[in-house]
Design an enzyme around this catalytic site. Structure first.
Site, PDB file in Angstrom:
ATOM      1  N   LYS A 161       6.659   5.843  18.885  1.00 25.85           N
ATOM      2  CA  LYS A 161       5.658   5.901  17.807  1.00 25.85           C
ATOM      3  C   LYS A 161       4.263   5.597  18.359  1.00 25.85           C
ATOM      4  CE  LYS A 161       3.943   5.944  13.585  1.00 25.85           C
ATOM      5  NZ  LYS A 161       4.256   4.920  12.577  1.00 25.85           N
ATOM      6  N   SER A 221      -4.840   6.547  10.223  1.00 19.66           N
ATOM      7  CA  SER A 221      -5.283   5.347   9.506  1.00 19.66           C
ATOM      8  C   SER A 221      -6.558   4.749  10.097  1.00 19.66           C
ATOM      9  CB  SER A 221      -4.172   4.302   9.501  1.00 19.66           C
ATOM     10  OG  SER A 221      -3.831   3.923  10.822  1.00 19.66           O
ATOM     11  N   ASN A 233      -5.116   7.886  16.706  1.00 23.23           N
ATOM     12  CA  ASN A 233      -5.922   6.919  15.960  1.00 23.23           C
ATOM     13  C   ASN A 233      -7.281   6.689  16.600  1.00 23.23           C
ATOM     14  OD1 ASN A 233      -4.769   5.426  13.437  1.00 23.23           O
ATOM     15  ND2 ASN A 233      -2.999   5.854  14.708  1.00 23.23           N
ATOM     16  N   GLY A 255       0.841  -1.194   0.000  1.00 27.11           N
ATOM     17  CA  GLY A 255       0.000   0.000   0.000  1.00 27.11           C
ATOM     18  C   GLY A 255       0.868   1.232   0.000  1.00 27.11           C
TER      19      GLY A 255
END
Length: 346
Positions: free
Chosen positions: A213, A282, A221, A14
């Site tokens: 991260k 995402s 998210n 992707g």
């Protein structure tokens, strides 16, 4: 320095996987990809195009492009660029790509199934049931093959076969052996990536990088998926900005009990995300597309580690419960949850 091209298969080509595959292929490596649908069809017919925001485009020709791992054969490196919840579906197939020295580079966000392999201490080798409930990942992706990696890079699929990426300060793909050693195999893939123009430093504490991260992922998210806000809007409201800091503090309490060293404060981490602008994380994109959500690696595993370390984390548990419910609604009702703009009278 590299003396010969590497055989590399990127599984999940992707945005991020496609970016890596394209850069490595342009640098002369024998790159295969596993992709799907219109994206795969476009790559087969026109190649894989990398485009930046300055209008520069480069077309990479790949050794092989398929929707199946069965066509990949033995590789020097497998780069796993699928999401964490997709790994169990492909884990067994990966064995067909293993040679004697095949190395698996894992790019997944969140806490990985291999977290306690090479960790040392009382939890060495412990299986995390939140991310590997039946042991499938540990069974089919042996920890001794794994190099951990972290993605600090923004990219998206502009159209089938075209990856649009940004180059901003701080973009990098840190790599680390699970036990912190500097090995030939990690130096080789680091050299290959850096030779392709990708910052890929070798670090001796990959879990520190994973948690740094994760600090951002565990806040933006789920909060954005639950509210349909973009990251910039989270900062604009004092209450959600403060919630983000509290979530990070609760996670830090867990991580530090496991020996993690943070290189920044929660405020520093929030500011890094603020600098990127009004992006849609995402999990929000997946909510609006009706796709499964990456809940367990980003939140469920933190809750599991909280229980293991006897750490209270009420805010993380609340966000986890709400996000898990959202994922269940999407899956069981088979729906997309997309905001509808209201028409204003007058």
């Amino acid at each position: 320095m590299l003396t010969a091209p590497l055989r590399i298969c990127v599984v999940g080509a992707g945005a991020i996987g496609g970016y890596l595959a394209g850069k490595l292929a342009l640098a002369g490596h024998e790159v295969s990809i596993v992709a799907r649908g219109e994206h795969l069809a476009a790559i087969r017919s026109r190649g894989l195009t990398l485009a930046d925001r300055n209008g520069h485009r480069a077309v990479a020709r790949l050794a092989h492009a398929s929707d199946s791992l069965s066509a990949a054969n033995s590789q020097d490196y497998l780069i796993l660029a699928v999401k964490s919840h997709q790994l169990p579906n492909i884990a067994q197939e990966l064995s067909g790509c293993y040679g004697d020295s095949t190395t698996v580079v894992t790019l997944q966000n969140g806490i990985p199934w291999w977290y306690f392999h090479g960790h040392g201490g009382p939890h060495e080798g412990r299986q995390l049931t939140s991310v590997d409930p039946d042991g499938r990942l540990s069974r089919y992706i042996p920890a001794q093959r794994v190099i951990g990696a972290v993605v600090h890079k923004a990219a998206c699929l502009a159209e089938p076969g075209v990856v649009l990426h940004t180059d901003v300060p701080g973009d990098s793909f840190p790599l680390g052996e699970l036990d912190g050693r500097s090995t030939d195999r990690i130096r080789t893939i680091s050299d290959a990536l850096q030779g392709a123009g990708i910052e890929a430093p070798v670090v001796d504490r990959i879990r520190d990088e994973k948690w740094y991260k994760l600090w951002g992922n565990m806040v933006f998210n789920p909060v954005c998926a639950l509210t349909h806000a973009n990251c910039e809007e989270v900062f604009a409201l004092e209450e959600t900005h403060r919630l983000g800091l509290v979530l990070m503090e609760e996670a830090r309490a867990v991580a530090e009990k496991l020996g993690v060293r943070f290189r920044a404060t929660p405020s520093d981490r929030m500011d890094r995300t603020r600098s990127i602008g009004p992006i849609q994380p995402s999990m929000l994109q997946d909510t609006e597309a009706g796709r499964p959500l990456e809940v367990e690696a980003m939140l469920g595993a933190i809750v599991e580690l909280g229980r293991l370390t006897q750490t209270d984390m009420p805010h993380v548990q609340a966000i986890y419960a709400c996000t898990k419910l959202l994922a269940s609604v999407i899956a069981h009702r088979r729906v997309q949850i997309v905001p509808q703009r209201l028409a204003h009278a007058g």
